[in-house]
Scaffold this motif. Structure first.
Motif, PDB file in Angstrom:
ATOM      1  N   GLU A   1       0.808  -1.212   0.000  1.00  0.00           N
ATOM      2  CA  GLU A   1       0.000   0.000   0.000  1.00  0.00           C
ATOM      3  C   GLU A   1       0.844   1.266   0.000  1.00  0.00           C
ATOM      4  OE1 GLU A   1      -3.187  -0.152   2.912  1.00  0.00           O
ATOM      5  OE2 GLU A   1      -3.237  -2.335   2.736  1.00  0.00           O
ATOM      6  N   GLU A   2       0.509   2.179  -0.892  1.00  0.00           N
ATOM      7  CA  GLU A   2       1.152   3.495  -0.894  1.00  0.00           C
ATOM      8  C   GLU A   2       0.357   4.427  -1.789  1.00  0.00           C
ATOM      9  OE1 GLU A   2       4.964   4.002  -3.003  1.00  0.00           O
ATOM     10  OE2 GLU A   2       4.679   1.989  -3.800  1.00  0.00           O
ATOM     11  N   TYR A   3       0.493   5.718  -1.514  1.00  0.00           N
ATOM     12  CA  TYR A   3      -0.099   6.741  -2.361  1.00  0.00           C
ATOM     13  C   TYR A   3       0.933   7.127  -3.406  1.00  0.00           C
ATOM     14  CZ  TYR A   3      -4.053   7.773   0.751  1.00  0.00           C
ATOM     15  OH  TYR A   3      -5.199   7.728   1.474  1.00  0.00           O
ATOM     16  N   ILE A   4       0.479   7.205  -4.635  1.00  0.00           N
ATOM     17  CA  ILE A   4       1.401   7.616  -5.699  1.00  0.00           C
ATOM     18  C   ILE A   4       0.934   8.971  -6.235  1.00  0.00           C
ATOM     19  CG2 ILE A   4       2.364   6.987  -7.943  1.00  0.00           C
ATOM     20  CD1 ILE A   4       1.610   4.017  -7.113  1.00  0.00           C
ATOM     21  N   TYR A   5       1.828   9.958  -6.178  1.00  0.00           N
ATOM     22  CA  TYR A   5       1.486  11.308  -6.648  1.00  0.00           C
ATOM     23  C   TYR A   5       2.210  11.628  -7.948  1.00  0.00           C
ATOM     24  CZ  TYR A   5      -0.573  12.252  -2.100  1.00  0.00           C
ATOM     25  OH  TYR A   5      -1.369  12.215  -0.994  1.00  0.00           O
ATOM     26  N   ASP A   6       1.563  12.408  -8.798  1.00  0.00           N
ATOM     27  CA  ASP A   6       2.262  12.866 -10.000  1.00  0.00           C
ATOM     28  C   ASP A   6       3.013  14.165  -9.681  1.00  0.00           C
ATOM     29  OD1 ASP A   6       0.536  15.027 -10.097  1.00  0.00           O
ATOM     30  OD2 ASP A   6      -0.502  14.390 -11.915  1.00  0.00           O
ATOM     31  N   ARG A   7       3.627  14.752 -10.694  1.00  0.00           N
ATOM     32  CA  ARG A   7       4.465  15.938 -10.475  1.00  0.00           C
ATOM     33  C   ARG A   7       3.678  17.111  -9.899  1.00  0.00           C
ATOM     34  NH1 ARG A   7       6.585  18.675 -14.536  1.00  0.00           N
ATOM     35  NH2 ARG A   7       5.006  17.852 -15.913  1.00  0.00           N
ATOM     36  N   ASN A   8       2.371  17.125 -10.207  1.00  0.00           N
ATOM     37  CA  ASN A   8       1.555  18.239  -9.738  1.00  0.00           C
ATOM     38  C   ASN A   8       0.913  17.983  -8.383  1.00  0.00           C
ATOM     39  OD1 ASN A   8       2.033  19.675 -12.147  1.00  0.00           O
ATOM     40  ND2 ASN A   8       0.526  18.370 -13.175  1.00  0.00           N
ATOM     41  N   GLY A   9       1.302  16.895  -7.762  1.00  0.00           N
ATOM     42  CA  GLY A   9       0.748  16.615  -6.448  1.00  0.00           C
ATOM     43  C   GLY A   9      -0.634  16.010  -6.510  1.00  0.00           C
ATOM     44  N   LYS A  10      -0.971  15.419  -7.678  1.00  0.00           N
ATOM     45  CA  LYS A  10      -2.270  14.749  -7.790  1.00  0.00           C
ATOM     46  C   LYS A  10      -2.086  13.261  -7.542  1.00  0.00           C
ATOM     47  CE  LYS A  10      -3.938  18.072 -11.078  1.00  0.00           C
ATOM     48  NZ  LYS A  10      -4.947  18.458 -12.021  1.00  0.00           N
ATOM     49  N   LEU A  11      -3.047  12.724  -6.813  1.00  0.00           N
ATOM     50  CA  LEU A  11      -2.987  11.309  -6.485  1.00  0.00           C
ATOM     51  C   LEU A  11      -3.296  10.489  -7.729  1.00  0.00           C
ATOM     52  CD1 LEU A  11      -2.706   9.259  -4.187  1.00  0.00           C
ATOM     53  CD2 LEU A  11      -5.154   9.505  -3.774  1.00  0.00           C
ATOM     54  N   GLU A  12      -2.401   9.552  -8.030  1.00  0.00           N
ATOM     55  CA  GLU A  12      -2.593   8.776  -9.260  1.00  0.00           C
ATOM     56  C   GLU A  12      -3.319   7.456  -9.022  1.00  0.00           C
ATOM     57  OE1 GLU A  12       0.580   9.912 -12.520  1.00  0.00           O
ATOM     58  OE2 GLU A  12       1.487   8.727 -10.929  1.00  0.00           O
ATOM     59  N   ASN A  13      -3.478   7.074  -7.764  1.00  0.00           N
ATOM     60  CA  ASN A  13      -4.117   5.758  -7.530  1.00  0.00           C
ATOM     61  C   ASN A  13      -5.276   5.847  -6.515  1.00  0.00           C
ATOM     62  OD1 ASN A  13      -2.204   6.324  -5.507  1.00  0.00           O
ATOM     63  ND2 ASN A  13      -1.800   4.170  -5.107  1.00  0.00           N
ATOM     64  N   PRO A  14      -6.303   6.652  -6.832  1.00  0.00           N
ATOM     65  CA  PRO A  14      -7.397   6.804  -5.864  1.00  0.00           C
ATOM     66  C   PRO A  14      -8.462   5.720  -5.979  1.00  0.00           C
ATOM     67  CG  PRO A  14      -7.798   8.226  -7.727  1.00  0.00           C
ATOM     68  CD  PRO A  14      -6.530   7.472  -8.028  1.00  0.00           C
ATOM     69  N   GLY A  15      -8.083   4.472  -6.088  1.00  0.00           N
ATOM     70  CA  GLY A  15      -9.062   3.390  -6.188  1.00  0.00           C
ATOM     71  C   GLY A  15      -8.425   2.093  -5.746  1.00  0.00           C
ATOM     72  N   PHE A  16      -9.282   1.096  -5.472  1.00  0.00           N
ATOM     73  CA  PHE A  16      -8.770  -0.179  -4.972  1.00  0.00           C
ATOM     74  C   PHE A  16      -8.011  -0.989  -6.024  1.00  0.00           C
ATOM     75  CE2 PHE A  16     -12.209  -0.141  -1.524  1.00  0.00           C
ATOM     76  CZ  PHE A  16     -11.293   0.101  -0.520  1.00  0.00           C
ATOM     77  N   LEU A  17      -8.118  -0.592  -7.312  1.00  0.00           N
ATOM     78  CA  LEU A  17      -7.375  -1.332  -8.325  1.00  0.00           C
ATOM     79  C   LEU A  17      -5.875  -1.055  -8.161  1.00  0.00           C
ATOM     80  CD1 LEU A  17      -7.677  -3.176 -10.783  1.00  0.00           C
ATOM     81  CD2 LEU A  17      -7.767  -1.126 -12.210  1.00  0.00           C
ATOM     82  N   ASP A  18      -5.535   0.213  -7.959  1.00  0.00           N
ATOM     83  CA  ASP A  18      -4.120   0.603  -7.894  1.00  0.00           C
ATOM     84  C   ASP A  18      -3.624   0.874  -6.486  1.00  0.00           C
ATOM     85  OD1 ASP A  18      -3.776   0.507 -10.701  1.00  0.00           O
ATOM     86  OD2 ASP A  18      -4.906   2.370 -10.833  1.00  0.00           O
ATOM     87  N   TYR A  19      -4.552   1.129  -5.573  1.00  0.00           N
ATOM     88  CA  TYR A  19      -4.168   1.158  -4.163  1.00  0.00           C
ATOM     89  C   TYR A  19      -4.583  -0.218  -3.661  1.00  0.00           C
ATOM     90  CZ  TYR A  19      -3.517   2.372   0.666  1.00  0.00           C
ATOM     91  OH  TYR A  19      -3.060   2.383   1.957  1.00  0.00           O
ATOM     92  N   ARG A  20      -3.627  -1.123  -3.646  1.00  0.00           N
ATOM     93  CA  ARG A  20      -4.003  -2.529  -3.537  1.00  0.00           C
ATOM     94  C   ARG A  20      -3.943  -3.008  -2.096  1.00  0.00           C
ATOM     95  NH1 ARG A  20      -2.478  -7.492  -3.781  1.00  0.00           N
ATOM     96  NH2 ARG A  20      -3.397  -8.995  -5.232  1.00  0.00           N
ATOM     97  N   ILE A  21      -5.115  -3.222  -1.513  1.00  0.00           N
ATOM     98  CA  ILE A  21      -5.146  -3.806  -0.172  1.00  0.00           C
ATOM     99  C   ILE A  21      -5.120  -5.331  -0.326  1.00  0.00           C
ATOM    100  CG2 ILE A  21      -6.459  -1.805   0.674  1.00  0.00           C
ATOM    101  CD1 ILE A  21      -8.888  -3.624   1.038  1.00  0.00           C
ATOM    102  N   PRO A  22      -4.699  -6.070   0.699  1.00  0.00           N
ATOM    103  CA  PRO A  22      -4.586  -7.525   0.545  1.00  0.00           C
ATOM    104  C   PRO A  22      -5.922  -8.175   0.173  1.00  0.00           C
ATOM    105  CG  PRO A  22      -3.441  -6.810   2.522  1.00  0.00           C
ATOM    106  CD  PRO A  22      -4.204  -5.617   2.007  1.00  0.00           C
ATOM    107  N   VAL A  23      -5.854  -9.142  -0.736  1.00  0.00           N
ATOM    108  CA  VAL A  23      -7.036  -9.924  -1.098  1.00  0.00           C
ATOM    109  C   VAL A  23      -6.824 -11.353  -0.603  1.00  0.00           C
ATOM    110  CG1 VAL A  23      -7.442  -8.459  -3.099  1.00  0.00           C
ATOM    111  CG2 VAL A  23      -6.201 -10.605  -3.394  1.00  0.00           C
TER     112      VAL A  23
END
Ligand code: FES
Ligand code: FES
Lengths: 761, 158
Positions: free
Chosen positions: A669-691
């Motif tokens: 788990e981690e937040y990924i930001y682009d150069r402009n400080g926008k979150l690039e992974n605001p969903g469970f597909l890319d913010y991956r919690i354990p399944v």
């Protein structure tokens, strides 16, 4: 489940069993009502406009076009919220500042993170509300932003608050910065301690912010009357907390706001503050209609609190025989857009498991352009434990000692002085470690590319204010009302403790969570406090019921109340001298209530202290794939002191859930930001919690060293379990590949990089 | 915008509704038909809280449109128990304490039922992979997996 009972106590009938939860059936049939499941006639849909920029000055907001759209009934901005006094209120560790809070609910002068709320609308359909948001015109002056904690502390970093002077430094610095506060704890003589040490280990670490990841997005329904009365349905850990905050933010009299606790779809600390509630009330007041607001998942990620990312350096001095003589920590935590990260907790908990004579911990609370952090399960402790427990492992390795034995040698005991002033007052740490040590898996040989790691975790656990009311019905059943929202089965444990105390069957107790106008004030469900503190309020109310039952029996028998005793659910004469009467059951007396004095009701309230701290010790086995860098958890064993497990299955569930959240934190788990400080992974597909397919079964060991301050020995169990996993897994990876990873998450690219480094030599 | 008129079968009963073309089945179930047992965790097909079956196939109701339901048979969590008699999976979830907050539970139950209809004797690994699309943040999945395996074995004996 393995179970270790250290001090066996008197046989209990209901406490210690795992009955079906009283609120279970509606939850498996789909009838239970969560935050988003309420509606009212004439209800409108509220939606919130959020900032597309990480940092910008708001020049103007024009809502006229949105207001004019057919179907739109109300539009609001921060102008509709009264401004608040700038002051920190409440205990320092969890201080709040309503000047900040109102600005987090809705931005005023500036937006401080992408996703920061700027305006809101209420309309007859969700589609019209969406449409209206697009018509709101906000004129932004985009400013440079900063996210990383080390970057945010630099003198040249863009400032979130141009007038913020660091607190906790004497004399105060002249220049403003993003450092909200400096905190230092120390005891003993650090320099002398390190000078005497045979070996010194020093390591630096970084962690990323992670989100609580509850599956239910925030949702609320508000209804207002023309006379100022307000009703709110909330998905919150504390409906009383919501009441306090909303009343203060909107200037409502406390008795005029009635808050109902909906079923809550997970929270883990993230639902201890308000986001949508004051907005829904404001829109409802402006429109004269009930208003429902549901966040989307994307809004949850962009606009609600994760916990801090951090940057830490830990130094430990040890003797060859394994004694730790000195420890030093520097911890910098992100607070997000407004001050107050859990860094104090990190400073207090990091070395708390150990008896160390010379300790210093220094922390910084740092603002940056991301959502304001909010509590996440043992807030602050897992972050510092990752750093401390990794360094502990390195120290054990340096002196050639088994890491578990090393910890056991230094473990804190009752009387151990902690760096923040308190002394350990409870047993259970050593017992928990020993239980883990006895697990046969701890010495089992490992295969190729496999490693084993262990770590421990400390959490204060909570006490505090709770209320309970017990109503006895004429058929001998009882309703137990508390003010504690139930997230993980606390209605079951409440009913168990009531049944045990009253001496009646579990099935005859109906536990409910009463609204804020129907039961006394109760702090939020958090800090692992409910079974301890609310439990004590419930037991207190039940004891009053018993006293009343004895008085009624005395009346029926026409003897003195002192001559009546209560035993296993029956009133009996206290010995021959009192007279010969057949015992009266709970039900007998309940059925005679009218003739003996009317309804039997008792309330009890408490401001509880004396909670035993939470302590967890865990080991895991991992396998590292040398091709992909993927880390697979092969086995996970988690021991924890429960004091006494009221409902063992839910205790196991807390341990398993906390461990798996920790596994996600450690590996994915981690937040990924682009150069402009926008979150690039605001969903469970890319913010991956354990399944489910990522995991093995989590083996639990419940250790029971009763807490003498609770009638049934309870210690809170919900949080200590998430403290060790990041370090336990890091230590296991180190054991497998010979390289220590000092940054979270330990995702495949980082593991591969470490493997490459090893090959390069 | 004109609404679409849809007739379908819902939990065995005939149902009709009007729907905007962009409304998802999840929105229709929750907001128009007031069956709020099907939950929204993400709205993007990533969490499984909205799981239903359509003509026997397991689907995320947030990813399909209400307007596509013409003539289809939809099963939701509300149709799982037989009156007051719980489905074995529902019972086993309670017995194993396989839910904490319970918000993932309807979706997990619908998905698990669909698994056992296809594979009455799954291994632990098969259950884990089948349920990999159903996120649960509370339980660590242990007790969910145990409850499904236990329900499967009870249903095989029945
Ligand atoms: S709501 Fe449909 S998958 Fe999450
Ligand atoms: S029980 Fe809470 S998400 Fe599964």
């Amino acid at each position: 489940m393995a179970s270790v009972i250290v001090h066996p106590e008197k046989e209990l009938k209901v406490v210690g069993t795992s009955p079906l939860r009283p609120d279970g059936v509606p939850k498996v049939t789909g009838l239970a009502q969560y935050g988003a499941d309420f509606s009212l006639p004439g209800m409108l849909w509220g939606k919130i406009l959020r900032s597309p920029h990480a940092h910008a000055r708001i020049r103007s907001v024009d809502t006229s076009k949105a207001q004019a759209l057919p179907g739109v009934k109300a539009v609001m901005t921060s102008k509709d919220l009264p401004d608040q006094k700038f002051e920190y209120v409440g205990p320092e560790r969890v201080a709040v500042n309503f000047w900040h809070m109102t600005r987090n609910i809705m931005a005023r002068e500036k937006v401080l993170y992408e996703g920061h709320a700027v305006a809101a609308v209420a309309a007859t359909t969700p589609a019209i509300a969406e449409e209206a948001l697009k018509l709101i015109e906000v004129d932004y002056e985009v400013l440079p932003h900063v996210i990383d904690v080390d970057e945010a502390m630099k003198t040249e970093a863009p400032l979130l608050f141009e007038d913020m002077i660091t607190r906790g430094i004497d004399p105060p610095p002249k220049e403003p910065s993003n450092i909200s506060k400096r905190i230092e704890y120390k005891m003993g003589d650090i320099a002398a301690g390190f000078a005497a040490a045979d070996e010194i280990v020093e390591l630096s670490f970084k962690t990323k912010p992670v989100h609580q990841g509850y599956i239910e997005p925030h949702a609320t329904l508000a209804r207002t009357d023309a006379d100022g009365q307000v009703e709110l349905w909330v998905s919150s850990q504390g409906h009383f907390v919501v009441r306090t905050m909303v009343c203060r933010l909107l200037g409502i009299k406390t008795a005029d706001l009635r808050v109902h606790a909906a079923e809550i779809g997970g929270a883990f600390g993230g639902k201890t503050v308000v986001y949508v509630e004051p907005v829904a009330v404001t829109l409802s007041r402006k429109s004269g209609h009930p208003v429902k607001i549901m966040m989307s998942r994307e809004e949850v990620f962009r606009g609600t609190g994760p916990t801090s990312g951090a940057s830490m350096t830990i130094k430990i001095g040890v003797m060859k025989d394994g004694d730790i003589v000195a420890a030093d920590a520097l911890m910098k935590y992100q607070a997000g857009a407004f001050p107050t990260s859990p860094v104090m907790n990190g400073l207090m908990c990091g070395f708390a498991p150990y008896d160390i004579p010379n300790v210093r911990t220094i922390g910084y609370d740092v603002v940056c352009n991301r959502p304001k952090t909010v509590a996440y399960r043992a807030p602050g402790s897992p972050i510092s434990a990752y750093a401390v427990e990794s360094t502990m492992d390195a120290a054990a390795k340096k002196i050639g000692m088994d890491p578990l034995q090393f910890r056991l040698k230094n473990i804190a005991k009752p009387g151990t002085q902690l760096v923040y002033g308190a002394k350990i007052a409870h047993e259970g740490f050593a017992e928990t470690l020993q239980a883990l040590q006895r697990h046969p898996g701890y010495t089992k040989p490992l295969g190729k590319n496999q490693g084993r790691g262990m770590a421990v975790g400390y959490w204060f656990n909570g006490g505090g204010e709770s209320s309970a009311t017990v109503h006895v019905n004429e058929d001998g059943t009882a309703v137990v009302a508390t003010g504690s929202p139930d997230i993980g089965g606390s209605r079951a444990s409440t009913a168990q403790m009531a049944a045990e105390t009253l001496g009646i069957e579990y099935e005859r107790v109906r536990p409910i969570i009463a609204d804020t106008n129907s039961v006394g004030y109760t702090q939020a469900t958090g800090g692992s406090r409910v079974t301890y503190a609310t439990g004590r309020a419930v037991i207190g109310a039940c004891n009053k019921v018993i006293a009343e039952m004895c008085a009624r029996a005395a009346k029926i028998w026409k003897i003195d109340v002192e001559d009546v005793i209560w035993e296993d659910g029956f009133a009996r004469p206290a010995g021959k001298r009192a007279g010969e009467f057949p015992p009266l059951s709970f039900k007998d007396i309940a059925s005679k209530r009218t003739a003996t004095g009317g309804p039997i009701v008792a309330a009890s309230a408490i401001n509880a202290d004396g909670q035993g701290p939470g302590f967890a010790a865990q080991f895991c086995d991992v396998e590292v794939d040398p091709e992909t860098g993927q880390v697979k958890i092969l086995r996970y064993v988690a021991a924890q002191d429960a004091g006494r497990a009221v409902h063992p299955k839910y205790v196991e569930g807390q341990i398993q859930g906390g461990v798996v959240q920790g596994i996600g934190w450690a590996l994915n788990e981690e937040y990924i930001y682009d150069r402009n400080g926008k979150l690039e992974n605001p969903g469970f597909l890319d913010y991956r919690i354990p399944v489910a397919s990522d995991l093995p079964m989590i083996e639990t060991i419940i250790v029971e060293v009763p807490n003498p301050n609770h009638p049934y020995g309870v210690k809170g169990v919900a949080e200590a379990n998430i403290v060790p996993p990041m370090a336990a897994i890091a230590n296991a990876i180190e054991n497998a590949i010979g390289q220590r990873l000092t940054e979270l998450p330990m995702s495949p690219p980082k593991v591969l990089a470490a493997l490459d480094a090893e090959h390069r030599g | 915008m004109a609404k679409v008129h849809v007739t379908a079968t819902l939990n065995g009963n005939a149902v009709e509704f009007l729907c905007e073309t962009r409304q998802t089945l999840l929105q229709i179930l929750r907001d128009e038909l007031h069956l709020t047992g099907t939950k929204e965790g993400c709205g993007t097909g990533d969490c499984g809280a909205c799981s239903v079956t359509v003509d026997g196939r397991l689907m995320c109701s947030c990813l399909i449109l209400g307007a596509e339901m013409q003539g289809k048979s939809i099963q939701t969590i509300e149709g799982m128990a037989d009156g007051e008699k719980l489905h074995p999976l529902q019972r086993k979830f309670l017995e194993h304490a396989a839910l904490q907050c319970g918000v993932c539970t309807p979706g997990v139950l619908v998905a698990a039922k669909s698994l056992l209809e296809r594979n009455p004797d799954p291994t632990e690994e098969e259950v884990r992979y089948w349920l990999a699309g159903n996120l649960c943040r509370c339980t660590g999945y242990n007790k969910i997996i145990e409850a499904v395996l236990d329900a499967a074995s009870e249903m095989r004996r029945a």
